[in-house]
Design a protein around this motif. Structure first.
Motif, PDB file in Angstrom:
ATOM      1  N   ARG A 233       1.088  -1.444  -0.063  1.00 57.08           N
ATOM      2  CA  ARG A 233       0.042  -0.029   0.196  1.00 57.08           C
ATOM      3  C   ARG A 233       0.577   1.648   0.156  1.00 57.08           C
ATOM      4  N   PRO A 234       0.219   2.653  -0.724  1.00 61.31           N
ATOM      5  CA  PRO A 234       1.117   3.684  -0.618  1.00 61.31           C
ATOM      6  C   PRO A 234       1.800   3.920   1.511  1.00 61.31           C
ATOM      7  N   GLY A 235       3.248   3.929   0.721  1.00 63.31           N
ATOM      8  CA  GLY A 235       3.814   4.803   1.726  1.00 63.31           C
ATOM      9  C   GLY A 235       4.161   3.813   3.048  1.00 63.31           C
ATOM     10  N   ALA A 236       3.950   2.111   2.866  1.00 59.28           N
ATOM     11  CA  ALA A 236       4.446   1.392   3.917  1.00 59.28           C
ATOM     12  C   ALA A 236       5.505   1.162   3.191  1.00 59.28           C
ATOM     13  N   PRO A 237       6.629   0.647   4.449  1.00 58.59           N
ATOM     14  CA  PRO A 237       8.259   0.656   3.472  1.00 58.59           C
ATOM     15  C   PRO A 237       8.190  -0.452   2.795  1.00 58.59           C
ATOM     16  N   ILE A 238       9.153  -0.446   1.950  1.00 63.16           N
ATOM     17  CA  ILE A 238       9.233  -1.934   0.981  1.00 63.16           C
ATOM     18  C   ILE A 238      10.122  -3.254   1.487  1.00 63.16           C
TER      19      ILE A 238
ATOM     20  N   GLU B 105       4.758 -16.019  -9.363  1.00 61.05           N
ATOM     21  CA  GLU B 105       4.950 -14.846  -9.560  1.00 61.05           C
ATOM     22  C   GLU B 105       3.967 -13.902  -9.675  1.00 61.05           C
ATOM     23  N   HIS B 106       3.813 -12.437  -9.305  1.00 59.37           N
ATOM     24  CA  HIS B 106       2.122 -11.488  -9.749  1.00 59.37           C
ATOM     25  C   HIS B 106       3.127 -11.018  -9.969  1.00 59.37           C
ATOM     26  N   MET B 107       2.221  -9.820 -11.089  1.00 60.84           N
ATOM     27  CA  MET B 107       2.900  -9.034 -11.345  1.00 60.84           C
ATOM     28  C   MET B 107       2.078  -7.086 -10.786  1.00 60.84           C
ATOM     29  N   VAL B 108       1.864  -6.877 -10.268  1.00 64.58           N
ATOM     30  CA  VAL B 108       1.683  -5.732  -8.627  1.00 64.58           C
ATOM     31  C   VAL B 108       0.944  -4.116  -8.904  1.00 64.58           C
ATOM     32  N   LEU B 109       0.272  -3.373  -9.141  1.00 65.05           N
ATOM     33  CA  LEU B 109       0.381  -1.900  -9.815  1.00 65.05           C
ATOM     34  C   LEU B 109      -0.327  -1.645  -8.082  1.00 65.05           C
ATOM     35  N   VAL B 110       0.980  -0.388  -7.416  1.00 66.55           N
ATOM     36  CA  VAL B 110       0.245  -0.087  -6.528  1.00 66.55           C
ATOM     37  C   VAL B 110      -0.859   1.559  -6.553  1.00 66.55           C
ATOM     38  N   THR B 111      -2.068   1.542  -5.499  1.00 67.40           N
ATOM     39  CA  THR B 111      -2.522   1.500  -6.230  1.00 67.40           C
ATOM     40  C   THR B 111      -2.950   3.164  -5.258  1.00 67.40           C
ATOM     41  N   GLU B 112      -3.917   4.186  -5.197  1.00 69.61           N
ATOM     42  CA  GLU B 112      -3.668   4.929  -4.071  1.00 69.61           C
ATOM     43  C   GLU B 112      -4.495   4.860  -2.858  1.00 69.61           C
ATOM     44  N   ASP B 113      -4.944   3.816  -2.723  1.00 66.03           N
ATOM     45  CA  ASP B 113      -5.275   3.314  -1.364  1.00 66.03           C
ATOM     46  C   ASP B 113      -4.536   1.544  -1.741  1.00 66.03           C
ATOM     47  N   GLY B 114      -3.923   1.065  -1.730  1.00 65.22           N
ATOM     48  CA  GLY B 114      -3.514  -0.332  -1.658  1.00 65.22           C
ATOM     49  C   GLY B 114      -3.058  -0.789  -3.007  1.00 65.22           C
ATOM     50  N   CYS B 115      -3.200  -1.572  -3.540  1.00 67.31           N
ATOM     51  CA  CYS B 115      -2.811  -2.575  -4.140  1.00 67.31           C
ATOM     52  C   CYS B 115      -3.687  -3.578  -5.146  1.00 67.31           C
ATOM     53  N   ARG B 116      -3.023  -4.131  -6.261  1.00 67.49           N
ATOM     54  CA  ARG B 116      -4.064  -4.584  -7.176  1.00 67.49           C
ATOM     55  C   ARG B 116      -3.269  -5.325  -8.345  1.00 67.49           C
ATOM     56  N   VAL B 117      -3.610  -6.533  -8.648  1.00 65.46           N
ATOM     57  CA  VAL B 117      -2.707  -7.877  -8.459  1.00 65.46           C
ATOM     58  C   VAL B 117      -3.605  -8.026 -10.777  1.00 65.46           C
ATOM     59  N   LEU B 118      -2.519  -7.207 -11.669  1.00 65.78           N
ATOM     60  CA  LEU B 118      -2.763  -7.425 -13.025  1.00 65.78           C
ATOM     61  C   LEU B 118      -2.900  -8.758 -13.315  1.00 65.78           C
TER      62      LEU B 118
END
Length: 353
Positions: A266-271, A340-353
């Motif tokens: 999610r946005p702001g979470a340390p990688i 393995e999944h590809m994931v898009l970070v969104t404004e409020d979390g993420c979405r698996v592409l």
């Protein structure tokens, strides 16, 4: 203003902030990102051209006669053409700019060219100036990456019927490439990884003459390039009737670790924490020593780009990042499982592409 001009303006602002008068762009993907000119070089010891982006003035594309017409189709600013005396022409041009220093990309400029360029201009190493812009994908880039990922998923869904026991890993790799090409990809994003049986313990296994088992596992890691952008997915298949209990158990661990990591993003979470939480999960099950690589990486114009989902990351997840999440467990005497999944970070979390 085109998207390429907008990107160059963003780079100019970055140069001004750092007090750099200009940047020599030599990395192929960065060159395309800023200009739309030649996404890749033909081989590691050749270049289709360089860009010089100035902080306050015009920009210049430097290339040789083979690419002149292609350059003029996408580049409306100044073009400098060089031939066999490349460094003399390039050096004279840089000297005419008379910058106090010229930034360059150390990761993509060979020592020979670096030494020659220093005869004409002072050089200042930079780190990630263009790559920092590329980390956050815009709406059009996300659209392209979604399409690329959809094609990759179609390939993976088709593979169970294409992976025939007895065929070689190399033949299986060719089937993967055929599916990507038939689906519209301009090429592979990277050489396909196919590991049968114990070869699946090699995270970057090179497909060879070993044959796919009648009963056993096969790891396939593959990606395609569609409309300039890459995809990257891994699946581990079981060939034969009923998967072994060990395969079921290892696959369940890997998939659960992946689920937890994706749930965390999610946005702001340390990688770095995404890596650590997966490692802690594997430690709880006594298999952490079998997890031998990072959790994932950014994807875009290149298969491996920023950010890195590693324990050393100091970055945080930001909206517009596209990353892979690919935990894996490997045993040299048995094989390995990666998903393995590809994931898009969104404004409020993420979405698996």
């Amino acid at each position: 203003m085109t998207v390429f001009e907008q990107r160059r303006q963003a780079l100019k602002e970055s140069l001004r902030v750092r007090g750099l008068p200009a940047l020599l762009v030599s990395h192929a993907a960065n060159r395309w990102y800023l200009s739309g000119f030649e996404l890749a070089d033909s081989q590691c010891n050749e270049s289709a051209g360089w860009l010089v982006i100035t902080a306050h003035g015009g920009d210049t594309l430097l290339t040789d006669p083979r690419f002149e017409e292609a350059a003029r189709r996408v580049w409306s600013d100044e073009i400098v053409i060089y031939s066999s005396r490349k460094m003399e022409v390039v050096g004279a041009f840089l000297k005419s700019l008379n910058p106090p220093a010229l930034g360059f990309e150390p990761r993509s400029l060979c020592v020979r060219d670096y030494e020659r360029l220093r005869e004409f201009v002072a050089l200042t190493p930079t780190e990630g100036l263009v790559e920092d812009l590329r980390v956050i994908k815009d709406a059009d880039e996300i659209r392209r990456m979604e399409a690329s990922c959809v094609l990759n998923e179609r390939v993976m869904l088709a593979l169970p019927e294409r992976l025939v026991p007895g065929m070689t890993e190399a033949q299986a790799s060719w089937e993967v490439e055929r599916l990507f090409r038939e689906g519209g990809a301009s090429g592979l994003a990277f050489p396909t990884i196919v590991g049968a049986g114990v070869n699946a313990a090699l995270p970057h296994a090179e497909p060879g003459q070993d044959r796919l088992p009648a009963q056993g596992l096969v790891l396939v890691d593959a990606g395609g390039r569609l409309d300039a952008y890459c995809s990257d997915q891994t699946r581990t298949f079981w060939l034969g009737s009923e998967p072994s209990d060990r395969f079921r158990h290892v696959l369940a661990l890997v998939r659960e670790a992946q689920r937890r990591a994706i749930e965390y993003i999610r946005p702001g979470a340390p990688i770095a924490e995404s890596y650590h939480l997966v490692r802690r999960f594997f430690e709880e099950h006594g298999v952490a020593d079998r997890f031998t690589h990072g959790l994932g990486h950014g994807v875009g114009l290149e298969t491996h780009e920023a950010p890195s989902l590693s324990s050393q990351s100091r970055d945080v997840f930001r909206p517009g990042m596209v990353v892979t999440v690919e935990p894996g467990l490997y045993w040299p005497d048995w094989g390995g499982v990666r998903w393995e999944h590809m994931v898009l970070v969104t404004e409020d979390g993420c979405r698996v592409l």
